[in-house]
Design an enzyme around this catalytic site. Structure first.
Site, PDB file in Angstrom:
ATOM      1  N   ASN A  61      51.533  55.721 -36.444  1.00  0.00           N
ATOM      2  CA  ASN A  61      52.647  54.874 -36.894  1.00  0.00           C
ATOM      3  C   ASN A  61      53.992  55.480 -36.516  1.00  0.00           C
ATOM      4  O   ASN A  61      54.903  54.779 -36.041  1.00  0.00           O
ATOM      5  CB  ASN A  61      52.600  54.687 -38.409  1.00  0.00           C
ATOM      6  CG  ASN A  61      51.429  53.859 -38.875  1.00  0.00           C
ATOM      7  OD1 ASN A  61      50.769  53.189 -38.093  1.00  0.00           O
ATOM      8  ND2 ASN A  61      51.155  53.913 -40.174  1.00  0.00           N
ATOM      9  N   GLU A 109      47.663  64.640 -42.048  1.00  0.00           N
ATOM     10  CA  GLU A 109      46.398  63.905 -42.038  1.00  0.00           C
ATOM     11  C   GLU A 109      45.413  64.465 -41.006  1.00  0.00           C
ATOM     12  O   GLU A 109      44.365  63.878 -40.774  1.00  0.00           O
ATOM     13  CB  GLU A 109      46.646  62.409 -41.780  1.00  0.00           C
ATOM     14  CG  GLU A 109      47.321  61.709 -42.947  1.00  0.00           C
ATOM     15  CD  GLU A 109      47.452  60.211 -42.746  1.00  0.00           C
ATOM     16  OE1 GLU A 109      47.608  59.509 -43.758  1.00  0.00           O
ATOM     17  OE2 GLU A 109      47.420  59.738 -41.581  1.00  0.00           O
ATOM     18  N   GLY A 144      57.987  54.018 -44.497  1.00  0.00           N
ATOM     19  CA  GLY A 144      58.332  55.433 -44.420  1.00  0.00           C
ATOM     20  C   GLY A 144      58.077  56.005 -43.037  1.00  0.00           C
ATOM     21  O   GLY A 144      58.843  56.853 -42.550  1.00  0.00           O
ATOM     22  N   ASP A 145      57.030  55.546 -42.380  1.00  0.00           N
ATOM     23  CA  ASP A 145      56.740  56.012 -41.024  1.00  0.00           C
ATOM     24  C   ASP A 145      57.767  55.487 -40.031  1.00  0.00           C
ATOM     25  O   ASP A 145      58.173  56.200 -39.103  1.00  0.00           O
ATOM     26  CB  ASP A 145      55.332  55.571 -40.611  1.00  0.00           C
ATOM     27  CG  ASP A 145      54.244  56.238 -41.435  1.00  0.00           C
ATOM     28  OD1 ASP A 145      54.471  57.363 -41.908  1.00  0.00           O
ATOM     29  OD2 ASP A 145      53.178  55.631 -41.606  1.00  0.00           O
ATOM     30  N   ASP A 203      42.920  50.710 -39.975  1.00  0.00           N
ATOM     31  CA  ASP A 203      43.013  50.280 -41.372  1.00  0.00           C
ATOM     32  C   ASP A 203      42.163  49.027 -41.567  1.00  0.00           C
ATOM     33  O   ASP A 203      42.358  48.023 -40.873  1.00  0.00           O
ATOM     34  CB  ASP A 203      44.465  49.974 -41.749  1.00  0.00           C
ATOM     35  CG  ASP A 203      45.335  51.221 -41.769  1.00  0.00           C
ATOM     36  OD1 ASP A 203      44.785  52.334 -41.762  1.00  0.00           O
ATOM     37  OD2 ASP A 203      46.574  51.072 -41.780  1.00  0.00           O
ATOM     38  N   GLY A 248      67.821  53.640 -50.239  1.00  0.00           N
ATOM     39  CA  GLY A 248      68.323  54.346 -49.070  1.00  0.00           C
ATOM     40  C   GLY A 248      67.691  55.714 -48.907  1.00  0.00           C
ATOM     41  O   GLY A 248      66.490  55.882 -49.114  1.00  0.00           O
ATOM     42  N   GLY A 304      63.337  54.455 -50.932  1.00  0.00           N
ATOM     43  CA  GLY A 304      62.980  53.040 -50.891  1.00  0.00           C
ATOM     44  C   GLY A 304      64.203  52.171 -50.666  1.00  0.00           C
ATOM     45  O   GLY A 304      65.028  52.431 -49.783  1.00  0.00           O
TER      46      GLY A 304
END
Length: 288
Positions: free
Chosen positions: A45, A140, A235-236, A15, A209, A206
């Site tokens: 991740n 991905e 999230g990962d 990144d 929960g 988020g």
């Protein structure tokens, strides 16, 4: 405690993040305020998150032969991830060029690089998948490879967890091979009726929960109150932790993952932000 065996087939990127006061207009040169190179990619991740949460994790993917490749590989290895199936190919590693403005809005350009070369699975890859407790995939890398991995896992009794991001049309063969689908609220809406066709659906909310739906039953896990500094990779962190705990104690996997996702927001960065197992356990709610 025997470590859950997790195989992640997925992406690994560097990144490249530039901070700016505002986004430049076409043709404009603008002075940025900061720049950082940080290992990322959803597959990497999630593999790191699973290893830090207590999993025995093997990563299947590819890096290039550029200057980023060594750092990307060592980041996985330093987290305890087995990189013996991480290929090196000619050309560039995957990169994500990220621009973040003063309001924390971002624009992202992802160049697949070496990730696009993961078009087939070797006998060693297939053997690792067949002997794993969990196969964890995202979208991905080429969709056909994800489908082949999931199909092989299903044939060999390995639980298939799919985080279908970035969202795209899913082939029937992939949908029918998935045991657990992990999505956020937006992805759930985009996928529509597909979410009704998997045995387990996990929806992350988020700070609200997460929910886990099994047939007609839905359970909820609250997210612990934290002071977030960077939501990148949360999230990962959730997904990697969930995969590990699903093997160890499926009844508390949702709560375990919700804590992991929340704690990840308290640290800057993506892969580096995922919490350790001991940290997650300290913040778990007491069972009644």
């Amino acid at each position: 405690m025997s470590k859950p065996r997790i195989v992640v087939v997925g992406s690994i990127n560097m990144d490249l993040t530039t901070s700016v006061p505002r986004f430049p207009a076409p043709g404009e040169t603008l002075l940025g305020t900061a720049f950082a190179t940080t290992p990322g990619g959803k597959g990497s991740n999630q593999a790191i998150a699973a290893a830090k949460a207590g999993g025995d994790v093997t990563f299947v993917g590819a890096v290039g032969d550029d200057g980023f490749a060594t750092q990307l590989r060592s980041t996985l290895a330093d987290a305890g991830v087995d990189t013996s199936l991480l290929r090196s190919v000619n050309g560039a590693s995957g990169v994500a060029a990220i621009t973040v403005d003063a309001d924390a809005e971002n624009s992202i350009i992802v160049v697949a690089g070496a990730n696009a070369s993961v078009t087939e699975l070797t006998e060693h890859d297939l053997g690792a998948i067949a002997s794993a407790d969990i196969l964890l995939c995202q979208l991905e890398i080429p969709l056909a490879t994800v489908t082949a991995a999931a199909r092989h896992a299903r044939r060999n009794g390995t639980v298939v967890i799919l985080n279908p991001s970035p969202v795209q049309d899913l082939p029937e063969e992939l949908i029918s091979s998935v045991d657990i689908l992990i999505v956020n609220h937006t992805e759930s809406t985009q996928l529509g009726s597909v979410t009704d066709r998997v045995p387990y659906l996990v929806t992350t909310l988020g700070a609200g929960g997460a929910d886990l739906r099994e047939r007609e039953k839905t359970v909820h896990a609250d997210s612990p109150a934290v002071t977030p500094v960077d939501t990148t990779g949360a999230g990962d962190a959730f997904t990697g932790a969930f995969a590990v705990e699903w093997v160890l104690d499926s009844d508390r996997a949702l709560h375990f993952a919700a804590v992991a996702g929340a704690l990840a927001t308290t640290v800057n960065g993506a892969a580096v932000s995922s919490p350790t197992r001991s940290s997650i356990e300290r913040h778990l709610p007491k069972r009644g």
